[in-house]
Design a protein around this motif. Structure first.
Motif, short mmCIF file in Angstrom:
data_model
loop_
_atom_site.label_atom_id
_atom_site.label_comp_id
_atom_site.label_asym_id
_atom_site.label_seq_id
_atom_site.Cartn_x
_atom_site.Cartn_y
_atom_site.Cartn_z
N ARG A 101 -13.36 16.23 55.73
CA ARG A 101 -13.51 17.27 54.70
C ARG A 101 -13.28 18.67 55.28
NH1 ARG A 101 -19.14 16.82 51.68
NH2 ARG A 101 -18.32 15.17 50.36
N GLU A 102 -13.81 18.88 56.51
CA GLU A 102 -13.72 20.22 57.11
C GLU A 102 -12.33 20.52 57.69
OE1 GLU A 102 -16.60 21.41 56.47
OE2 GLU A 102 -17.58 19.48 56.17
N ASP A 107 -12.10 15.07 46.73
CA ASP A 107 -13.47 15.22 47.24
C ASP A 107 -13.78 16.68 47.55
OD1 ASP A 107 -15.99 14.45 48.73
OD2 ASP A 107 -14.78 15.26 50.37
N LEU A 108 -12.81 17.34 48.16
CA LEU A 108 -12.96 18.74 48.53
C LEU A 108 -13.15 19.63 47.29
CD1 LEU A 108 -12.35 20.17 51.37
CD2 LEU A 108 -10.19 20.80 50.35
N SER A 135 -3.81 20.49 55.00
CA SER A 135 -4.79 19.58 55.58
C SER A 135 -4.32 19.17 56.97
CB SER A 135 -4.95 18.37 54.65
OG SER A 135 -5.72 17.38 55.26
N LYS A 150 -8.89 12.75 49.58
CA LYS A 150 -9.48 13.80 50.41
C LYS A 150 -9.54 15.13 49.64
CE LYS A 150 -8.81 17.09 53.92
NZ LYS A 150 -8.68 17.52 55.29
N LYS A 173 -16.53 19.65 44.75
CA LYS A 173 -17.71 20.48 44.99
C LYS A 173 -17.89 21.49 43.85
CE LYS A 173 -19.33 23.57 48.64
NZ LYS A 173 -18.85 24.85 48.10
N GLN A 191 -19.81 13.60 45.88
CA GLN A 191 -20.35 14.94 45.64
C GLN A 191 -21.38 14.90 44.50
OE1 GLN A 191 -19.52 17.74 47.41
NE2 GLN A 191 -17.35 17.71 47.96
N THR A 251 -9.49 21.27 56.99
CA THR A 251 -8.66 21.76 55.89
C THR A 251 -8.54 23.28 55.97
OG1 THR A 251 -9.81 20.07 54.58
CG2 THR A 251 -8.39 21.58 53.37
#
Ligand code: GDP
Ligand code: IMO
Ligand code: MG
Length: 432
Positions: free
Chosen positions: A426-427, A33-34, A421, A30, A37, A73, A429
């Motif tokens: 994803r959001e 992935d964050l 988290s 997680k 970006k 991403q 966080t």
């Protein structure tokens, strides 16, 4: 040398290492992935498909075993020489990606290949150990790395070259068949011809990804690109510094980025230790703060603590600051990311292990001799429970008791939790 990022007064072009601080499954996928970006490249440097990294984007859940979690991403993904690569698994995993065609993947020619006899040996060895088993993932990881150390491994540069692949399979098949038959009284899972046909086809499928990852990552760092290093497993599964022999066969600690990718030693700006708000472990081995009661069951259910790779129920326990202090020393973290705080919701009280008591002495770090660990008893600090969901977007929106829990961890460990988290998405966080 002053990092480029400081010269410029901004925080892009900051290379970052993401490491599991406990026994794996901390939520590395997680966080990777964050962070991906802002990355140019995402590189894996250790382990293989014993890893299971989950990324949740909207209604879609991805489970990565080999592919760096930056793939969604659309970032350039690299697999370094330090990986044990099962090409069958990678092929299947790539098929779940919508952007497969445009995927920028690079595999180092020196990467070790997991062959069918590695899985067979892994399972045969575990069975033969009975109660003394390690509880491996059965993915052939140990036997593959053993072949690397014995200098009999098949590498990616062999896989993509039919003639060499045939020669190596001819040699290895016979040796491994003898061991399977004579030591473990079991069979090779397929014939030599079948294995060659299948792996030769996989070599052809993956040939286009052949690239000198050592050079690619070195050049990226030299030219100020943002490289994200994705660790697999967790610090206490390290082959040297973990709870040996209940460990994996590679090095999940930060230092392994240099040897696992083939880059020179240099400072890396962010070294993030991923800390689950409680502790879990899969497989056998010591676990001082383990909960074998209703609270443990409740956390397991709430946190969906079942292996991403094998589906096995994960063992669950309270947060252990003794482990984390040791982890910070072994990895040199610059910050931590605290995950799964939301899972602790609804508990009346939460315990945190601050130290161990061992043979009349206090222990603030994990003893080097693990026989001593069996004698260690956890000393707990009791904290108030809290009620929360995954909706908080800033730290001050968390319940007061949850904020106190985080602050206590930070104070005890003398490190800041810059990411908190509060849900798998994803959001969900909080970036502080
Ligand atoms: P990894 O191996 O470290 O990448 O972790 P895994 O993917 O094996 O296990 C972590 C699990 O927790 C996954 O199912 C994630 O989707 C989930 N997860 C990650 N962060 C959070 C969080 O903050 N809250 C909750 N409830 N789940 C999370
Ligand atoms: P991620 O990257 C949790 C554990 C196994 C076993 C031991 C040895 O998802 O955090 P192996 O198959 O590596 O020889 O097994 O290591 N293990 C993990 N536990 N998360 C992982 O990866 C793991 N990878 C290996 O359960 O106890
Ligand atoms: Mg996992």
């Amino acid at each position: 040398m002053i990092p480029l990022s400081l010269h410029m007064g901004v925080n892009f072009m900051v290379s970052t290492i993401v490491i599991g601080t406990q026994w794996g499954d901390e939520g590395k996928g997680k966080i990777v992935d964050l962070l991906a970006k802002d990355a140019d490249l995402v590189a894996r440097f250790n382990g293989g498909n014993n890893a299971g990294h989950t990324v949740v984007v909207g209604s879609k859940t991805y489970k990565f075993h080999l592919m760096p979690s930056g793939a969604i991403q659309g970032k350039q993904c690299l697999i370094g020489a330090g990986i044990a690569l099962d090409p069958k698994v990678l092929s299947k995993e790539m098929s779940q990606l919508e952007n497969r065609e445009g995927l920028q993947l690079a595999i180092d020619p020196r990467t070790q290949i997991i062959m069918p006899w590695h899985n067979a040996l892994d399972n045969a060895k575990e069975t033969s150990k009975g109660d003394g088993k390690i509880g491996t993932t059965g993915r052939g990881i140990g036997p593959c790395y053993a072949d690397r150390a014995s200098r009999t491994g098949i590498r990616f540069c062999d896989l993509v070259d039919s003639k060499r692949l045939k020669e190596k399979i001819d040699r290895e098949f016979e040796a491994k068949e003898k061991i399977l038959k004579n030591v473990y009284n079991t069979e090779m899972p397929a014939s030599k011809e079948e294995i060659f046909t299948e792996y030769n086809a996989l070599g052809k499928e993956f040939a286009k990804y052949y690239a000198d990852v050592s050079k690619e990552v070195s050049n990226a760092l030299k030219t100020g690109k943002n490289v994200l290093f994705e660790g697999a497993q967790g610090t206490f599964l390290d082959n040297d510094f973990g709870t040996y022999p209940y460990v994996t066969s590679s090095h999940p600690t930060a230092g392994a980025i240099f040897t696992g990718l083939g880059i020179g030693i240099r400072p890396i700006e962010r070294i993030i230790g991923i800390v689950k708000a409680y502790t879990t472990r899969v497989g056998e081995g010591p676990f001082v703060t383990e909960l074998e009661d209703k609270i443990g069951e409740k956390i397991r259910e709430k946190g969906k603590e079942f292996g991403t790779t094998t589906g096995r129920p994960r063992r669950v326990g309270w947060l252990d600051l003794v482990l984390l202090r040791t982890s910070i020393r072994l990895n040199g973290f610059t910050e931590i990311a605290l995950t799964k705080l939301d899972v602790l919701t609804g508990l009346e009280k939460i315990m945190v292990c601050t130290k161990y008591e061992c043979e009349g002495k206090t222990c603030k770090e994990l003893p080097a001799d693990l026989d001593k660990l069996a004698e260690c008893k956890p000393v707990y600090k009791e904290m108030s429970g809290f009620e929360m969901d995954s909706s908080a977007t800033s730290f001050d929106q968390l319940p007061k008791e949850a904020q106190e829990y985080v602050a206590f961890i930070e104070k005890e460990l003398e490190i800041q939790a810059k990411i908190v988290s509060v849900g798998p998405g994803r959001e969900e966080t909080i970036v502080r």
